[in-house]
Design a protein around this motif. Structure first.
Motif, PDB file in Angstrom:
ATOM      1  N   THR A  16      -0.805 -17.212  31.820  1.00 12.85           N
ATOM      2  CA  THR A  16      -1.714 -15.579  31.615  1.00 12.85           C
ATOM      3  C   THR A  16      -0.642 -14.789  30.926  1.00 12.85           C
ATOM      4  O   THR A  16      -0.701 -13.528  30.909  1.00 12.85           O
ATOM      5  N   ILE A  67      -7.963  -6.964  33.236  1.00 15.63           N
ATOM      6  CA  ILE A  67      -9.162  -7.689  33.625  1.00 15.63           C
ATOM      7  C   ILE A  67     -10.236  -6.614  33.750  1.00 15.63           C
ATOM      8  O   ILE A  67     -11.302  -6.801  32.990  1.00 15.63           O
ATOM      9  N   ASN A  79     -17.572 -14.622  34.865  1.00 13.08           N
ATOM     10  CA  ASN A  79     -16.908 -15.964  34.504  1.00 13.08           C
ATOM     11  C   ASN A  79     -16.795 -15.654  33.045  1.00 13.08           C
ATOM     12  O   ASN A  79     -15.748 -16.358  32.614  1.00 13.08           O
ATOM     13  N   GLY A  82     -13.274 -14.017  33.145  1.00 13.57           N
ATOM     14  CA  GLY A  82     -12.199 -14.909  33.471  1.00 13.57           C
ATOM     15  C   GLY A  82     -11.875 -15.994  32.574  1.00 13.57           C
ATOM     16  O   GLY A  82     -10.736 -16.272  32.589  1.00 13.57           O
ATOM     17  N   TYR A  87      -8.666 -16.548  34.296  1.00  8.42           N
ATOM     18  CA  TYR A  87      -8.734 -16.372  35.877  1.00  8.42           C
ATOM     19  C   TYR A  87     -10.056 -16.769  36.452  1.00  8.42           C
ATOM     20  O   TYR A  87     -11.114 -16.777  35.417  1.00  8.42           O
ATOM     21  N   HIS A  88     -10.413 -17.300  37.631  1.00  7.61           N
ATOM     22  CA  HIS A  88     -11.483 -17.348  38.114  1.00  7.61           C
ATOM     23  C   HIS A  88     -12.557 -16.155  38.124  1.00  7.61           C
ATOM     24  O   HIS A  88     -11.983 -15.194  38.508  1.00  7.61           O
ATOM     25  N   LYS A  89     -13.778 -16.621  38.007  1.00  9.13           N
ATOM     26  CA  LYS A  89     -14.592 -15.489  38.198  1.00  9.13           C
ATOM     27  C   LYS A  89     -14.570 -14.719  39.658  1.00  9.13           C
ATOM     28  O   LYS A  89     -15.006 -13.434  39.685  1.00  9.13           O
ATOM     29  N   THR A  91     -11.792 -14.087  41.343  1.00  9.10           N
ATOM     30  CA  THR A  91     -10.622 -13.197  41.177  1.00  9.10           C
ATOM     31  C   THR A  91     -10.958 -12.069  40.286  1.00  9.10           C
ATOM     32  O   THR A  91     -10.756 -10.947  40.605  1.00  9.10           O
ATOM     33  N   VAL A  92     -11.826 -12.111  39.110  1.00 14.23           N
ATOM     34  CA  VAL A  92     -12.220 -11.132  38.308  1.00 14.23           C
ATOM     35  C   VAL A  92     -13.119 -10.200  38.941  1.00 14.23           C
ATOM     36  O   VAL A  92     -12.983  -9.029  39.118  1.00 14.23           O
TER      37      VAL A  92
END
Length: 178
Positions: A16, A67, A79, A82, A87-89, A91-92
């Motif tokens: 990232t 983000i 999603n 992300g 990033y994973h949803k 995490t977002v």
């Protein structure tokens, strides 16, 4: 007695680095903020968002802010944000909640209501102009048509099918922004 050893592959993380390596033009195109504006937000929110962790892949405050800005600017699903940023949803989702909570604790610093005398003057003026009782200000918003953009084009298509940006204004009785 037999011993069993289970091989565990090392964890891999998505890269990232793009989050920290964008020029001002790229930042403005993707996030509608310059690097300096994101730096100011980073300074403002650092104490609330920075994590005291020994993990080597913890999100930076800047990444958390970007983000959240991306989510708020596009209105996309977690999603989608992300996937576009690596990033994973979940995490977002967690980051957006944390950053918006941190911003909301500082809302009084940036959103200020008129004092008692200014409210009284505004209410009298609205009554004189239009016969409205107890009105301090007016809120309106509008879609402003724009040319099709080459970057993130679907984010600018409104419900009527044309490209626009959404603008909102809050005005007093003189038509001045409050």
């Amino acid at each position: 007695m037999a011993a069993f050893f289970v091989y565990r592959a090392p964890r891999t993380f998505r890269e990232t680095t793009h989050v920290t390596e964008l020029s001002n033009e790229e930042m403005a195109a993707r996030y509608r903020f310059t690097n300096e504006e994101v730096d100011a937000l980073e300074d403002l929110l650092r104490e609330d968002l920075e994590r005291a962790t020994k993990r080597n892949k913890a999100l930076t405050v800047r990444a958390m802010i970007l983000i959240t800005i991306r989510f708020l600017a596009t209105g996309a699903f977690f999603n989608v944000v992300g996937d576009s940023m690596g990033y994973h949803k979940y995490t977002v989702s967690r980051v957006v909640a944390q950053v918006t909570d941190a911003l909301c604790t500082r809302v009084r610093r940036f959103v200020v209501w008129p004092n008692q005398e200014a409210r009284r003057q505004s209410m009298e003026a609205f009554y004189d102009v239009a016969g409205f009782f107890y009105v301090v200000g007016c809120v309106d918003r509008s879609h402003i048509m724009i040319q099709t953009l080459s970057v993130d084009e679907p984010a600018f298509v409104n419900r009527k099918g044309f490209h626009s940006i959404n603008m909102q204004a809050v005005c007093d009785h003189n038509g001045m922004n409050i």
